[in-house]
Write a protein that holds these residues in place. Structure first.
Motif, PDB file in Angstrom:
ATOM      1  N   ARG A  39       0.671  -1.151  -0.105  1.00 46.04           N
ATOM      2  CA  ARG A  39       0.043   0.097   0.038  1.00 46.04           C
ATOM      3  C   ARG A  39       0.952   1.129  -0.090  1.00 46.04           C
ATOM      4  NH1 ARG A  39      -2.327  -3.339   3.979  1.00 46.04           N
ATOM      5  NH2 ARG A  39      -4.561  -4.290   3.241  1.00 46.04           N
ATOM      6  N   THR A  40       0.317   2.470  -0.697  1.00 46.42           N
ATOM      7  CA  THR A  40       0.942   3.544  -0.701  1.00 46.42           C
ATOM      8  C   THR A  40       0.429   4.440   0.367  1.00 46.42           C
ATOM      9  OG1 THR A  40      -0.422   4.493  -2.311  1.00 46.42           O
ATOM     10  CG2 THR A  40       1.489   3.246  -3.252  1.00 46.42           C
ATOM     11  N   PRO A  41       1.060   5.462   0.517  1.00 44.86           N
ATOM     12  CA  PRO A  41       0.305   6.534   1.608  1.00 44.86           C
ATOM     13  C   PRO A  41      -1.012   6.896   0.825  1.00 44.86           C
ATOM     14  CG  PRO A  41       2.701   7.070   1.330  1.00 44.86           C
ATOM     15  CD  PRO A  41       2.451   6.225   0.381  1.00 44.86           C
ATOM     16  N   LEU A  42      -1.283   7.062  -0.554  1.00 50.71           N
ATOM     17  CA  LEU A  42      -2.610   7.303  -0.814  1.00 50.71           C
ATOM     18  C   LEU A  42      -3.810   6.289  -0.682  1.00 50.71           C
ATOM     19  CD1 LEU A  42      -4.156   9.421  -2.385  1.00 50.71           C
ATOM     20  CD2 LEU A  42      -3.254   8.463  -4.356  1.00 50.71           C
ATOM     21  N   HIS A  43      -3.151   4.966  -0.638  1.00 50.14           N
ATOM     22  CA  HIS A  43      -4.259   3.891  -0.296  1.00 50.14           C
ATOM     23  C   HIS A  43      -4.817   4.266   1.198  1.00 50.14           C
ATOM     24  CE1 HIS A  43      -2.426   1.656  -3.683  1.00 50.14           C
ATOM     25  NE2 HIS A  43      -3.755   1.014  -3.540  1.00 50.14           N
ATOM     26  N   MET A  44      -3.745   4.472   2.100  1.00 50.04           N
ATOM     27  CA  MET A  44      -3.992   4.903   3.563  1.00 50.04           C
ATOM     28  C   MET A  44      -5.165   5.975   3.832  1.00 50.04           C
ATOM     29  SD  MET A  44      -1.929   2.591   4.926  1.00 50.04           S
ATOM     30  CE  MET A  44      -0.318   2.063   5.299  1.00 50.04           C
ATOM     31  N   THR A  45      -4.729   7.256   3.232  1.00 52.31           N
ATOM     32  CA  THR A  45      -5.811   8.103   3.056  1.00 52.31           C
ATOM     33  C   THR A  45      -7.050   7.925   2.660  1.00 52.31           C
ATOM     34  OG1 THR A  45      -5.404  10.680   3.201  1.00 52.31           O
ATOM     35  CG2 THR A  45      -4.896   9.783   1.339  1.00 52.31           C
ATOM     36  N   CYS A  46      -7.047   7.048   1.688  1.00 47.74           N
ATOM     37  CA  CYS A  46      -8.388   6.681   0.944  1.00 47.74           C
ATOM     38  C   CYS A  46      -9.146   6.040   1.607  1.00 47.74           C
ATOM     39  CB  CYS A  46      -8.334   6.202  -0.420  1.00 47.74           C
ATOM     40  SG  CYS A  46      -7.660   7.434  -1.726  1.00 47.74           S
ATOM     41  N   PHE A  47      -8.560   5.003   2.327  1.00 44.23           N
ATOM     42  CA  PHE A  47      -8.910   4.042   3.428  1.00 44.23           C
ATOM     43  C   PHE A  47      -9.947   4.914   4.633  1.00 44.23           C
ATOM     44  CE2 PHE A  47      -8.882   2.005   7.762  1.00 44.23           C
ATOM     45  CZ  PHE A  47      -9.728   0.809   7.484  1.00 44.23           C
ATOM     46  N   ASN A  48      -9.098   6.148   5.036  1.00 47.06           N
ATOM     47  CA  ASN A  48      -9.776   6.932   6.183  1.00 47.06           C
ATOM     48  C   ASN A  48     -10.452   7.840   5.598  1.00 47.06           C
ATOM     49  OD1 ASN A  48      -8.966   5.335   8.361  1.00 47.06           O
ATOM     50  ND2 ASN A  48      -7.307   6.475   8.512  1.00 47.06           N
ATOM     51  N   GLY A  49     -10.534   8.170   4.593  1.00 44.29           N
ATOM     52  CA  GLY A  49     -11.258   9.348   3.908  1.00 44.29           C
ATOM     53  C   GLY A  49     -10.889  10.799   4.161  1.00 44.29           C
ATOM     54  N   ASN A  50      -9.427  10.956   4.371  1.00 46.64           N
ATOM     55  CA  ASN A  50      -8.955  12.332   4.592  1.00 46.64           C
ATOM     56  C   ASN A  50      -8.718  12.844   3.050  1.00 46.64           C
ATOM     57  OD1 ASN A  50      -7.460  14.666   4.872  1.00 46.64           O
ATOM     58  ND2 ASN A  50      -6.795  13.972   6.831  1.00 46.64           N
ATOM     59  N   SER A  51      -9.739  13.600   2.652  1.00 49.75           N
ATOM     60  CA  SER A  51      -9.740  14.290   1.222  1.00 49.75           C
ATOM     61  C   SER A  51      -8.646  15.328   1.011  1.00 49.75           C
ATOM     62  CB  SER A  51     -11.089  14.879   0.743  1.00 49.75           C
ATOM     63  OG  SER A  51     -11.409  15.792   1.661  1.00 49.75           O
ATOM     64  N   GLY A  52      -8.418  16.094   2.174  1.00 55.20           N
ATOM     65  CA  GLY A  52      -7.298  16.896   2.074  1.00 55.20           C
ATOM     66  C   GLY A  52      -5.896  16.451   1.952  1.00 55.20           C
ATOM     67  N   SER A  53      -5.723  15.408   2.904  1.00 57.19           N
ATOM     68  CA  SER A  53      -4.307  14.426   2.739  1.00 57.19           C
ATOM     69  C   SER A  53      -4.482  13.937   1.224  1.00 57.19           C
ATOM     70  CB  SER A  53      -4.322  13.522   3.703  1.00 57.19           C
ATOM     71  OG  SER A  53      -4.106  14.085   5.077  1.00 57.19           O
ATOM     72  N   ALA A  54      -5.493  13.272   0.596  1.00 59.38           N
ATOM     73  CA  ALA A  54      -5.325  12.863  -0.393  1.00 59.38           C
ATOM     74  C   ALA A  54      -4.990  13.917  -1.518  1.00 59.38           C
ATOM     75  CB  ALA A  54      -6.829  12.190  -0.885  1.00 59.38           C
ATOM     76  N   ARG A  55      -5.589  15.012  -1.545  1.00 62.77           N
ATOM     77  CA  ARG A  55      -5.067  16.270  -2.398  1.00 62.77           C
ATOM     78  C   ARG A  55      -3.477  16.630  -2.297  1.00 62.77           C
ATOM     79  NH1 ARG A  55      -8.991  19.223  -1.640  1.00 62.77           N
ATOM     80  NH2 ARG A  55     -10.332  18.810  -3.482  1.00 62.77           N
ATOM     81  N   LEU A  56      -3.182  16.667  -1.166  1.00 64.31           N
ATOM     82  CA  LEU A  56      -1.626  16.904  -0.932  1.00 64.31           C
ATOM     83  C   LEU A  56      -1.110  15.950  -1.481  1.00 64.31           C
ATOM     84  CD1 LEU A  56      -1.220  18.310   2.813  1.00 64.31           C
ATOM     85  CD2 LEU A  56      -1.011  19.464   0.728  1.00 64.31           C
ATOM     86  N   LEU A  57      -1.322  14.591  -1.482  1.00 62.50           N
ATOM     87  CA  LEU A  57      -0.432  13.562  -2.036  1.00 62.50           C
ATOM     88  C   LEU A  57      -0.520  13.456  -3.479  1.00 62.50           C
ATOM     89  CD1 LEU A  57      -1.469  10.729   0.567  1.00 62.50           C
ATOM     90  CD2 LEU A  57       0.814  11.719   0.151  1.00 62.50           C
ATOM     91  N   ILE A  58      -1.613  13.654  -4.118  1.00 62.14           N
ATOM     92  CA  ILE A  58      -1.722  13.776  -5.646  1.00 62.14           C
ATOM     93  C   ILE A  58      -0.870  14.986  -5.942  1.00 62.14           C
ATOM     94  CG2 ILE A  58      -3.423  14.247  -7.537  1.00 62.14           C
ATOM     95  CD1 ILE A  58      -5.540  12.622  -5.737  1.00 62.14           C
ATOM     96  N   GLU A  59      -1.016  15.935  -5.339  1.00 63.47           N
ATOM     97  CA  GLU A  59      -0.351  17.293  -5.800  1.00 63.47           C
ATOM     98  C   GLU A  59       1.233  17.018  -5.931  1.00 63.47           C
ATOM     99  OE1 GLU A  59      -1.934  20.408  -3.286  1.00 63.47           O
ATOM    100  OE2 GLU A  59      -3.759  20.672  -4.663  1.00 63.47           O
ATOM    101  N   ALA A  60       1.697  16.131  -4.677  1.00 60.82           N
ATOM    102  CA  ALA A  60       2.950  15.757  -4.597  1.00 60.82           C
ATOM    103  C   ALA A  60       3.592  14.733  -5.501  1.00 60.82           C
ATOM    104  CB  ALA A  60       3.425  15.441  -3.236  1.00 60.82           C
ATOM    105  N   GLY A  61       2.630  14.266  -6.395  1.00 59.50           N
ATOM    106  CA  GLY A  61       2.789  13.180  -7.234  1.00 59.50           C
ATOM    107  C   GLY A  61       2.625  11.759  -7.149  1.00 59.50           C
ATOM    108  N   ALA A  62       1.866  11.255  -6.160  1.00 55.90           N
ATOM    109  CA  ALA A  62       1.315  10.057  -5.795  1.00 55.90           C
ATOM    110  C   ALA A  62       0.682   9.492  -6.946  1.00 55.90           C
ATOM    111  CB  ALA A  62       0.395  10.132  -4.494  1.00 55.90           C
ATOM    112  N   GLN A  63       0.636   8.176  -7.269  1.00 60.94           N
ATOM    113  CA  GLN A  63       0.496   7.608  -8.299  1.00 60.94           C
ATOM    114  C   GLN A  63      -1.064   7.044  -8.014  1.00 60.94           C
ATOM    115  OE1 GLN A  63       3.091   4.228  -8.412  1.00 60.94           O
ATOM    116  NE2 GLN A  63       4.120   5.426 -10.022  1.00 60.94           N
ATOM    117  N   VAL A  64      -2.267   8.087  -8.696  1.00 58.24           N
ATOM    118  CA  VAL A  64      -3.531   7.737  -8.074  1.00 58.24           C
ATOM    119  C   VAL A  64      -4.070   6.335  -8.844  1.00 58.24           C
ATOM    120  CG1 VAL A  64      -4.187  10.319  -8.408  1.00 58.24           C
ATOM    121  CG2 VAL A  64      -4.361   8.860 -10.479  1.00 58.24           C
TER     122      VAL A  64
END
Length: 102
Positions: A39-64
């Protein structure tokens, strides 16, 4: 959740972890790093539903559309666990239902 990096732990926080997550990102944390479960950090934040963290990770280049064994993508986690705000962020960030890499 397996062995996690500090970024994974910040991403899994239920309460808004944007400050902590942002600090790790500013220090160059690897948004593509996987825990021993794949799992990537983006998997973790999507599991918990923190949309702000998801946005930060995507903006930082996380593989969606990064997938783990069983072909589960962060988008699938947001759907499965009923995270509509995070789901919206994922779709806006380019996530696809099929999980094809962006």
């Amino acid at each position: 959740w397996g062995r996690n990096s500090l970024l994974h732990l910040a991403a899994i926080e239920v309460r808004p972890a944007d400050d902590c997550l942002g600090a790790f990102l500013r220090c160059g944390a690897d948004v593509t790093q996987r825990c021993n479960w794949g799992r990537t950090p983006l998997h973790m934040t999507c599991f918990n539903g923190n949309s702000g963290s998801a946005r930060l990770l995507i903006e930082a280049g996380a593989q969606v559309d990064a997938s783990v064994p069983g072909e589960k993508t962060p988008l699938m986690y947001a759907v499965r666990y009923g995270r509509p705000h995070t789901l919206r962020v994922m779709l806006q960030g380019g996530a696809t239902r099929g999980g094809a890499p962006r």
